[in-house]
Design an enzyme around this catalytic site. Structure first.
Site, short mmCIF file in Angstrom:
data_model
loop_
_atom_site.label_atom_id
_atom_site.label_comp_id
_atom_site.label_asym_id
_atom_site.label_seq_id
_atom_site.Cartn_x
_atom_site.Cartn_y
_atom_site.Cartn_z
N ASP A 1 39.02 38.23 15.93
CA ASP A 1 37.83 39.06 16.12
C ASP A 1 37.54 39.18 17.60
OD1 ASP A 1 37.11 39.77 13.47
OD2 ASP A 1 36.41 37.74 13.12
N HIS B 1 34.46 45.69 14.85
CA HIS B 1 33.81 45.61 13.54
C HIS B 1 32.89 44.41 13.36
CE1 HIS B 1 37.76 43.53 12.73
NE2 HIS B 1 36.92 42.62 12.25
N HIS C 1 44.44 37.27 12.88
CA HIS C 1 43.29 38.15 13.05
C HIS C 1 42.35 37.53 14.09
CE1 HIS C 1 40.38 41.20 12.05
NE2 HIS C 1 39.46 40.29 11.84
N ASP D 1 39.73 43.94 8.07
CA ASP D 1 38.47 43.19 7.93
C ASP D 1 37.25 44.06 8.21
OD1 ASP D 1 36.76 41.00 7.58
OD2 ASP D 1 36.86 40.45 9.68
#
Length: 988
Positions: free
Chosen positions: A257, A566, A255, A367
């Site tokens: 970001d 996000h 993951h 997430d």
């Protein structure tokens, strides 16, 4: 002699000690390079520029930095004779992230100094004695978690800053494969030995045999290693599970970001480090599978790292690299407009199809801080029928009841959803984690199958060789779930065939991170303005005869979608990220505005799908403008006037629809809807409230429930005056002190003929860990309130009867919230506020917050906010509250006078709203997107004021689905509650 088995704790400690000893032997034979040189600090420059830097001799212990700086390390050595035929690794410790470059290409990421360490990277698999080795290392002065590693959360008990950036170690080492294999065997078996709940007989055998291994193995005597290793082999290969056991499909993932505790510019390098590492692991482990989402990150690699991009394509062809998700980035799902979410899938799926030859089938968004109830319909319209997430396992009041279920949207569309029971998207594939996942699985009665998403994440990194070695050993090891590495789409296909899954209907509300509806208000307002500008630009360009400005609009959309990531739009990133986001979004608004302004035709242009009549500013004066839906109107004479009167205790503003009484303290004492004679206020409204806002963790994210106990009303207005008393507009301006150091200049406005009272607020905000809300106690009682969401509405409780009700003390909404009885209601409208609450008869909007982590300056400074109150006779559907909120957010456009008025598009059904008009992605067809906004079913007619040759219904990716019935200049549209309808019109 007594056996150590009589002292079980000693034996376990001995086994763990020997396991650590074996792991320490993997790189025991290490030595310094022949030459070590360094250049820097510099910015984030490409390898081609780094090669030209002037290097100087480097010394161990030298300081690096500062944060975000880059250093380039040159490592040169010759292979010692005794390392002939051996794997040679680089060992590097800089307390930062780094990238190993060989022959001008990035081959692996490294990281050290934090909780996650990957300090070793292979230089050559089979070394030749005397061979020269040359490597370059790009040292990025940041850890996996960027800014936060030097600035820990103030609430964190373990919040010691990371060690300083420093060249602490740089060596070449011989990779001891025998020690590696032994250490991996011991780690798995020792972990299972320590697991409570495992079969006692099996644990006893493990303890006995591991102790026997410790007796047989001598770290300094290689002759003992084969005999000792033979003790471990049967434990791993001959002890299997029973016929029926839980089965885990493990999927590698990193993951990343797209921005968070590091700026966007660093994310590209995180992608390079992570992707190169995973490609190298695939070369070493042919069974390994890695799922990767986010088209934007792929695009960066394609455009800026073509060599790595080619290697990724090789792994896709081999079935090891698995593109998933189908969106441009992993977006927030509470705050973007419905069309913005559609474009996430449109741009993402088109990228996947163009670059990989296939579309994604699984929406991968683990997430995100809640999921609106229109996502199932949007997913299905984009060719997706599976949904993976994780975040709802963080719920503080009501944990999700299932790990696998059919998620049904507000229109009835459904997708199969899965929450990995390990409760993390950053699993490390350890024995305890695998067993915990199986124990925690909530659907054993329906299935024996779940997913494990493993690999370091958030800051990237992904799976490690250690994780893959563990998974190879536990594929069918007694008392560990049967675990195999697989692919997401194959996993979801098996789930779909396996059971009649329970249904969960509507939004998936996250009972956490409620502050993200409000934090970084400037970013949120900039996003809504950019969305509006793109909407208008597309409509006006689409109906013109000019060429479609595809490149301009695509670039603007991709920037907008990137900033809907996000951790950007929700306001949970460092200040540098938000400063850039606000610049980028302003550029989107400007670019879209330039397109819009090129195509404005007519005196008054209405870009929304409802008829309008309202006051506009024209030059130095005011006029009434009238315009049809999606069309061109004109300036007209007013039908009535507005009046403002001052008295000793306040002011009265009145037009043909409303009478508002304002006290001198700034509150709204009375608001009467004149047609019904109903008083809307149960007590004074427009009350500004301050709350102590000190979450116990995650400052930017959270608005903890105890903040509700700390409310204090702001002082009364310090001054007030009538600012405007025009027949078409009345304005009263209040100067209002807020808290210790903040002020608001609030203009209360009532226009002639308007059915809403508006509040325009210029705020100079300088509070510390305080939240600002506005309260309207209304004379309406209802158990549930209506909140606008993407392409529809959601009902939520106005009471705290259950824990599920209580959890929703702060909720997200878009342009309005409405509280209605049978024949009367009150709506609050917002121009860019997303945090709301309705409890009892009190309606609130959260206007601002002031968290101090991870951005110490979050929201400090100037803000311009607008909201309105709209009392109405009848239901919110019948009076068109959605249309009121839409118009409040979309000012009429003014151009040159024209004799004609006309509509390009309109419907005969008020609840079927025209949302978007654009040109098709692959042709010159017109695309019209509508949605049913009221929860009704029926047949409507779309009137088209432009020539067209044919009409088709399409999905959201603009694939034709069925021909539409055409009746003259009208298209017949059957619709169901909250359906999103897309029509393509072929031009003649």
């Amino acid at each position: 002699m007594p056996s150590l088995l009589a002292h079980l704790d000693y034996t376990r400690e001995r086994v763990r000690q020997v396991a650590r000893l074996a792991a320490g032997l993997v790189h025991a034979d290490a030595r310094a390079p022949d030459r070590l040189r360094i250049a820097g600090p510099v910015g984030r420059i490409p390898m081609s520029e780094a090669a030209a830097l002037e290097h100087r001799d480097a010394t161990l212990g030298m300081a690096l930095g500062p944060l975000w700086a880059t250093w380039w390390l040159a490592v040169d050595a010759r292979v010692p004779a005794e390392w002939e035929g051996e794997q040679v690794d680089l060992l590097l410790v800089t307390n930062s992230e780094a990238t190993l470059w060989l022959d001008g290409e990035p081959v692996q990421g490294l990281v050290s100094g934090g909780a996650y360490v990957r300090p070793d990277a292979m230089l050559v698999e089979r070394a030749v004695a005397g061979e020269g080795l040359s490597a370059r290392v790009e040292i990025a002065c940041n850890g996996l978690f960027g800014w936060s590693e030097l600035n820990p959360q103030p609430q964190s008990a373990a919040g010691a800053p990371a060690p300083p950036f420093r060249l602490e170690r740089c060596e070449l080492a011989r990779f001891d494969r025998e020690a590696w294999t032994l250490s991996r065997d011991l780690e798995v078996l020792a972990a299972l030995m320590d697991e409570p709940g495992a079969d006692d007989a099996w644990r006893g055998e493990l303890l006995r045999e591991l102790n026997r291994f410790c007796n047989a193995w001598d770290a300094d005597d290689r002759a003992t290693w084969p005999r000792a290793g033979a003790i471990l082999g049967p434990l791993l290969t001959e002890r299997h599970n029973a016929t029926r056991t839980h089965e885990i499909t493990a999927i590698g993932h990193a993951h990343i970001d797209t921005a968070w505790l590091w700026p966007l510019e660093e994310t590209f390098r995180k992608c390079v480090r992570t992707f190169a590492t995973q490609v190298r692991l695939m070369e070493r482990y042919p069974a390994y599978r890695f799922a990767c989402s986010q088209a934007q990150q792929y695009a960066w690699i394609r455009d800026r790292a073509p060599g790595l991009w080619a290697r990724i394509h090789e792994r896709i062809a081999a079935g090891q690299w698995l593109p998933v998700g189908g969106t441009w980035i992993e977006p927030d799902c509470n705050l973007p407009a419905g069309e913005s979410l559609v474009r996430q899938f449109l741009y993402g799926q088109r990228f996947f199809e163009r670059e990989f030859g296939r579309r994604a089938r699984v929406f991968w968004n683990p997430d995100v801080f809640g999921y609106n109830g229109q996502l199932p319909q949007i997913m299905r319209g984009a060719g997706i029928d599976g949904f993976l997430t994780q975040k709802l396992s963080w719920n503080r009041f009501n944990p999700p009841e299932h790990h696998t279920f059919r998620w049904v949207g507000i229109d009835g569309s459904a997708v199969l959803a899965h929450f990995p029971p390990a409760d993390t998207y950053n699993a490390e594939a350890t024995v305890p984690e695998l067993r915990r996942a199986a124990r925690g699985f909530k659907d054993h009665a329906l299935s024996a199958r779940s997913l494990l998403v493993f690999g370091w994440g958030d800051g990237g990194g992904g799976p490690t060789a250690q994780m893959l070695e563990t998974l190879a050993r536990v594929e069918d090891l007694q008392d560990v779930p049967r675990t195999t590495i697989g692919a997401p789409e194959a996993f979801f296909a098996l789930l779909a065939e396996e059971a009649d899954w329970p249904e969960v209907v509507g939004e998936l509300y996250l009972e956490y991170h409620r502050g993200t509806y409000t934090t970084q208000a400037r970013t949120k307002r900039a996003s809504r303005r950019a969305e509006r500008a793109l909407h208008d630009a597309e409509l006006l360009a689409a109906v013109s005869d000019a060429p479609w400005p595809r490149e301009e609009l695509d670039a603007a959309w991709q920037t907008l979608l990137l900033n809907h990531f996000h951790d950007i739009l929700p306001g949970s990133s460092i200040g540098e990220v938000h400063a850039r986001a606000e610049r980028d979004l302003a550029e989107v608004e400007a670019a879209a505005g330039a397109v819009r302004d090129r195509f404005v035709v007519g005196e008054v242009v209405n870009t929304v799908g409802v008829e309008r009549r309202e006051v506009v500013s024209v030059g130095d004066g005011l006029r009434v403008a009238e315009a049809p839906a999606c069309g061109v109107g004109r300036l007209v004479d007013a039908r009535s006037e507005v009046r403002v009167a001052e008295s000793a205790d306040g002011f009265t503003l009145e037009n043909e629809h409303l009478r508002a009484v304002l006290d001198r303290d700034g509150t709204l004492r009375s608001l009467v809807e004149l047609a019904s004679g109903r008083e809307a206020m149960a007590a004074p409204g427009n009350v500004l409230e301050l709350y102590e806002d000190r979450p116990t963790a995650f400052e930017a994210w959270d608005l903890d429930p105890f903040h509700l106990e700390t409310r204090s009303d702001c002082p009364p207005a310090s001054s007030v005056e009538i600012a405007l008393a025009d027949p078409l507009r009345a304005e009263v301006v209040f100067e209002r002190p807020i808290g210790r150091a903040s002020r608001m200049r609030q203009t209360v406005r009532l226009d002639a003929e308007s059915e809403r009272l508006e509040f325009h607020c210029a705020i100079d905000w300088h509070e510390d860990r305080r939240a600002l809300k506005v309260r309207f106690p209304v004379a309406v009682h209802a158990p549930r309130a209506i909140y606008e969401m993407q392409f529809g509405v959601v009902e939520r409780p106005t009471h705290y009867s259950t824990r599920r009700d209580l959890a929703q003390y702060e909720v997200p909404a878009h342009r309005f919230a409405d509280l209605s009885e049978h024949d009367f209601g009150v709506a609050l409208l917002s121009a860019a506020t997303y945090g709301w609450s309705v409890h009892g008869e009190e309606m609130r909007m959260t206007l601002l917050r002031s968290p101090r982590w991870p951005d110490p300056e979050a929201d400090i400074g100037r803000h311009d906010l607008s909201f309105a109150i709209h009392p109405h006779r009848g239901s919110w559907q019948d009076v068109g509250v959605t249309a009121q909120a839409l118009c409040f957010n979309a000012p009429l456009l003014l151009g040159e006078p024209t004799a004609e008025t006309y509509s390009w598009f309109s419907t005969d059904t008020p609840g079927l709203l025209i949302d978007t008009v654009k040109r098709a992605e692959d042709s010159d067809e017109l695309i019209i997107r509508l949605y049913e906004a009221h929860g009704a079913r029926g047949v409507a007619r779309l009137r088209v004021g432009l020539p067209f040759a044919e009409a088709w219904f399409t999905n959201l990716l603009e694939d034709r689905q069925a021909p539409a019935q055409v009746d003259g200049d009208e298209i017949v549209i059957p619709y169901r509650p909250f359906e999103i309808v897309t029509v393509a019109l072929g031009r003649p």
